[in-house]
Design a protein around this motif. Sequence first.
Motif, short mmCIF file in Angstrom:
data_model
loop_
_atom_site.label_atom_id
_atom_site.label_comp_id
_atom_site.label_asym_id
_atom_site.label_seq_id
_atom_site.Cartn_x
_atom_site.Cartn_y
_atom_site.Cartn_z
N ALA A 141 -26.33 1.14 40.10
CA ALA A 141 -26.54 0.22 39.64
C ALA A 141 -25.17 -0.49 38.29
CB ALA A 141 -27.58 0.99 37.97
N ASP A 142 -24.42 -1.48 39.31
CA ASP A 142 -23.35 -1.80 38.91
C ASP A 142 -23.04 -3.60 38.94
OD1 ASP A 142 -23.49 -2.18 41.20
OD2 ASP A 142 -20.94 -0.71 41.39
N HIS A 143 -24.72 -4.04 39.18
CA HIS A 143 -24.93 -4.91 40.00
C HIS A 143 -26.03 -6.09 38.89
CE1 HIS A 143 -24.64 -9.17 41.21
NE2 HIS A 143 -23.92 -9.34 41.45
N GLU A 144 -25.95 -6.71 37.60
CA GLU A 144 -26.32 -6.97 36.83
C GLU A 144 -28.12 -7.73 37.58
OE1 GLU A 144 -26.82 -10.75 33.50
OE2 GLU A 144 -25.01 -9.83 33.53
N LYS A 145 -27.88 -8.29 38.55
CA LYS A 145 -28.65 -9.37 39.59
C LYS A 145 -29.12 -8.73 39.84
CE LYS A 145 -29.72 -13.44 41.79
NZ LYS A 145 -29.20 -15.15 42.15
N ARG A 196 -26.52 -0.71 46.01
CA ARG A 196 -26.73 -1.29 44.43
C ARG A 196 -27.93 -0.45 43.89
NH1 ARG A 196 -22.62 -3.35 46.43
NH2 ARG A 196 -22.27 -1.51 44.78
N SER A 248 -28.78 -4.89 41.16
CA SER A 248 -29.35 -3.81 41.13
C SER A 248 -30.58 -3.81 40.89
CB SER A 248 -28.55 -3.47 40.13
OG SER A 248 -26.76 -2.94 40.80
N PRO A 249 -31.14 -4.87 39.75
CA PRO A 249 -32.98 -4.48 39.00
C PRO A 249 -33.47 -4.42 40.47
CG PRO A 249 -31.45 -5.52 37.48
CD PRO A 249 -30.61 -5.33 38.73
N LYS A 250 -32.97 -5.43 41.48
CA LYS A 250 -33.99 -5.77 42.60
C LYS A 250 -34.02 -4.64 43.65
CE LYS A 250 -33.49 -10.90 42.35
NZ LYS A 250 -32.51 -12.01 43.12
#
Length: 136
Positions: A21-25, A17, A27-29
């Motif tokens: 950087a492909d998951h909205e929730k 992730r 990837s940022p975490k």
Amino acid sequence: MKPPAKVYLIDTNVILRYLMADHEKFSPKAKAFMVKVSQEKTKAEIPAVVIVECVYVMEKFYRIPKREIADTLSRILNFSGIVNPDKSEILEALLKYEASNADIVDGLLAASSAPDRVVVSFGKDFERLKATAESL
């Protein structure tokens, strides 16, 4: 006496992730966590089995070239907060994986071999990987 610092074992999905950087929730975490590791604010270990799974998913699912996989995972392993006791072996395995037709598992076996730790295999890859090995 101060208690020992907590060491986090990083799972494959956190690394993927972070990289993809492909998951909205998630990837940022993942990015926030990996930034802390890169800045040595958090100590973490990436088990060799997680590296193997990352290579497999990146190669087979995402179709990322070997060179890019090896470079990317090597950079992560060199984050200041990564405290793997077997870091040099994993980095060597990634180099062997990148420079040959061998898979990452053969690279890890070759990197772990020594005169008193002999790889036993039917395969011929280990000679090219400069491993201490014997063919059956």
